[in-house]
Design a protein around this motif. Structure first.
Motif, mmCIF file in Angstrom:
data_model
loop_
_atom_site.group_PDB
_atom_site.id
_atom_site.type_symbol
_atom_site.label_atom_id
_atom_site.label_comp_id
_atom_site.label_asym_id
_atom_site.label_seq_id
_atom_site.Cartn_x
_atom_site.Cartn_y
_atom_site.Cartn_z
ATOM 1 N N GLU A 17 0.824 -1.222 0.000
ATOM 2 C CA GLU A 17 0.000 0.000 0.000
ATOM 3 C C GLU A 17 0.853 1.265 0.000
ATOM 4 N N THR A 18 1.627 1.474 1.045
ATOM 5 C CA THR A 18 2.421 2.704 1.142
ATOM 6 C C THR A 18 3.915 2.399 1.253
ATOM 7 N N GLN A 19 4.333 1.276 0.751
ATOM 8 C CA GLN A 19 5.737 0.893 0.811
ATOM 9 C C GLN A 19 6.395 1.132 -0.547
ATOM 10 N N THR A 20 7.385 2.018 -0.584
ATOM 11 C CA THR A 20 8.111 2.285 -1.825
ATOM 12 C C THR A 20 9.223 1.249 -2.002
ATOM 13 N N ALA A 21 9.914 1.329 -3.126
ATOM 14 C CA ALA A 21 10.934 0.333 -3.426
ATOM 15 C C ALA A 21 12.094 0.377 -2.431
ATOM 16 N N THR A 22 12.504 1.578 -2.022
ATOM 17 C CA THR A 22 13.604 1.663 -1.058
ATOM 18 C C THR A 22 13.208 1.079 0.292
ATOM 19 N N LEU A 23 11.971 1.308 0.696
ATOM 20 C CA LEU A 23 11.495 0.717 1.953
ATOM 21 C C LEU A 23 11.389 -0.795 1.829
ATOM 22 N N ARG A 24 11.058 -1.255 0.634
ATOM 23 C CA ARG A 24 10.992 -2.700 0.390
ATOM 24 C C ARG A 24 12.380 -3.331 0.527
ATOM 25 N N VAL A 25 13.404 -2.623 0.058
ATOM 26 C CA VAL A 25 14.779 -3.117 0.209
ATOM 27 C C VAL A 25 15.131 -3.242 1.690
ATOM 28 N N GLU A 26 14.761 -2.229 2.475
ATOM 29 C CA GLU A 26 15.064 -2.283 3.910
ATOM 30 C C GLU A 26 14.374 -3.466 4.576
ATOM 31 N N ASP A 27 13.093 -3.671 4.263
ATOM 32 C CA ASP A 27 12.376 -4.799 4.860
ATOM 33 C C ASP A 27 13.012 -6.128 4.462
ATOM 34 N N ALA A 28 13.364 -6.241 3.174
ATOM 35 C CA ALA A 28 13.978 -7.487 2.707
ATOM 36 C C ALA A 28 15.311 -7.738 3.397
ATOM 37 N N TYR A 29 16.039 -6.672 3.720
ATOM 38 C CA TYR A 29 17.334 -6.824 4.389
ATOM 39 C C TYR A 29 17.151 -7.134 5.873
ATOM 40 N N GLN A 30 16.244 -6.399 6.532
ATOM 41 C CA GLN A 30 16.080 -6.567 7.977
ATOM 42 C C GLN A 30 15.470 -7.916 8.335
ATOM 43 N N PHE A 31 14.617 -8.417 7.460
ATOM 44 C CA PHE A 31 13.954 -9.702 7.745
ATOM 45 C C PHE A 31 14.508 -10.810 6.855
ATOM 46 N N SER A 32 15.792 -10.712 6.575
ATOM 47 C CA SER A 32 16.428 -11.672 5.663
ATOM 48 C C SER A 32 16.777 -12.979 6.365
ATOM 49 N N TYR A 33 17.049 -12.907 7.667
ATOM 50 C CA TYR A 33 17.482 -14.085 8.438
ATOM 51 C C TYR A 33 18.685 -14.761 7.773
ATOM 52 N N GLY A 34 19.623 -13.906 7.337
ATOM 53 C CA GLY A 34 20.849 -14.408 6.730
ATOM 54 C C GLY A 34 20.791 -14.574 5.227
ATOM 55 N N ASN A 35 19.612 -14.483 4.621
ATOM 56 C CA ASN A 35 19.483 -14.601 3.161
ATOM 57 C C ASN A 35 19.245 -13.205 2.582
ATOM 58 N N TYR A 36 20.310 -12.598 2.079
ATOM 59 C CA TYR A 36 20.221 -11.215 1.616
ATOM 60 C C TYR A 36 19.912 -11.099 0.123
ATOM 61 N N ALA A 37 19.720 -12.225 -0.541
ATOM 62 C CA ALA A 37 19.466 -12.189 -1.990
ATOM 63 C C ALA A 37 18.239 -11.343 -2.352
ATOM 64 N N PRO A 38 17.125 -11.432 -1.621
ATOM 65 C CA PRO A 38 15.977 -10.581 -1.962
ATOM 66 C C PRO A 38 16.301 -9.092 -1.915
ATOM 67 N N ALA A 39 17.009 -8.657 -0.877
ATOM 68 C CA ALA A 39 17.365 -7.241 -0.763
ATOM 69 C C ALA A 39 18.302 -6.831 -1.887
ATOM 70 N N TYR A 40 19.297 -7.671 -2.184
ATOM 71 C CA TYR A 40 20.229 -7.355 -3.268
ATOM 72 C C TYR A 40 19.506 -7.311 -4.616
ATOM 73 N N GLY A 41 18.574 -8.213 -4.817
ATOM 74 C CA GLY A 41 17.860 -8.252 -6.095
ATOM 75 C C GLY A 41 17.035 -6.999 -6.328
ATOM 76 N N ILE A 42 16.280 -6.557 -5.317
ATOM 77 C CA ILE A 42 15.458 -5.356 -5.456
ATOM 78 C C ILE A 42 16.354 -4.131 -5.633
ATOM 79 N N ALA A 43 17.439 -4.063 -4.853
ATOM 80 C CA ALA A 43 18.371 -2.945 -4.974
ATOM 81 C C ALA A 43 19.017 -2.920 -6.358
ATOM 82 N N PHE A 44 19.304 -4.101 -6.907
ATOM 83 C CA PHE A 44 19.899 -4.169 -8.243
ATOM 84 C C PHE A 44 18.964 -3.574 -9.290
#
Length: 263
Positions: free
Chosen positions: A213-240
């Motif tokens: 709803e109100t989550q932009t792409a940069t905020l999505r990167v932060e969520d993917a990184y903070q809740f990665s539990y050691g798997n940072y591929a989602p955050a890296y992919g969105i940032a890429f």
């Protein structure tokens, strides 16, 4: 130190500060392409990209129109307060985006000076309008700062000649001024778009960060990184995707512009 030494230092600095982090991000993304692709194509991520695109489009349009008008007032206008306007335009560059977000919450929140909207069900804060307002604020200077020096460089001779031949103010602007500043406007638009796509601080405060709803792409990167539990591929992919978009826009601008403008 000779000129070759200076080149080595400059290239080394750019490699360390700019190229190395991007290369690392690409490498980390490539290590788990399946995980990165799954994150990029997730419904909440697509919604975040769509919201970012919409907000960026509005910010670019508003600040392009305002930037041209403001630049004309600063350079061509004979009105009181031009110096103040010229200085005030740079305010978003000196303010922390977090301060901007807090100021918007204070102003448009239910208890703010403009809280009437929030109190009567017209959500501004923690909704898309506040994201748009924050993005417009932080990207305000770029078109102005690209157009002002170009207007000063081209002077007023051609415009005065057009007026002498009977052209109206609008005709002189459309046929003389705008073609002369078009590449300055393009540069400003590109910088505005890049800044809008990458904005985080102000948006993080005013958006509410609601996935889908109100989550932009940069905020999505932060969520993917903070809740990665050691798997940072989602955050890296969105940032890429965000980084690749910015680079493609810059490359397209360099390829399409006339040869004379490249210098």
């Amino acid at each position: 130190m000779g000129r070759y030494g200076l080149r080595v230092v400059a290239l080394g600095y750019l490699t360390l500060i700019l190229i190395a982090p991007l290369a690392m991000m690409v490498w980390r993304t490539a290590e788990d392409l399946d995980g990165a692709w799954a994150a990029i194509t997730a419904p909440d991520t697509i919604a975040a990209f769509e919201l970012t695109l919409k907000v960026t489009t509005v910010a670019v349009v508003v600040n392009t129109v305002f930037g041209i008008i403001c630049a004309l007032l600063i350079v061509r206008g004979n009105v009181p307060g031009r110096g103040f306007l010229n200085a005030f335009v740079d305010l978003p560059l000196s303010l922390s985006p977090v301060i901007v977000g807090l100021a918007l919450i204070t102003l448009y929140g239910a208890n703010g000076w403009l809280g009437w909207f929030q109190r009567h069900g017209h959500d501004i804060v923690f909704a898309t309008p506040s994201i748009v307002l924050a993005t417009i604020f932080v990207t305000l200077p770029f078109v102005v700062r690209e157009v002002v020096p170009t207007l000063r460089e081209i002077g007023t001779e051609q415009e005065q000649a057009a007026h002498t031949l009977g052209a109206s103010g609008w005709q002189a602007f459309w046929r003389i001024t705008l073609p002369s500043i078009r590449w300055a406007v393009v540069y400003g638009v590109v910088l505005t778009a890049a800044r809008a796509i990458g904005e985080y601080g102000a948006v993080a405060l005013v958006s509410g960060n609601i996935a889908g709803e109100t989550q932009t792409a940069t905020l999505r990167v932060e969520d993917a990184y903070q809740f990665s539990y050691g798997n940072y591929a989602p955050a890296y992919g969105i940032a890429f995707v965000l980084a690749a978009t910015a680079i493609l826009v810059l490359v397209a601008m360099l390829v399409l512009q006339p040869k004379g403008a490249r210098h």
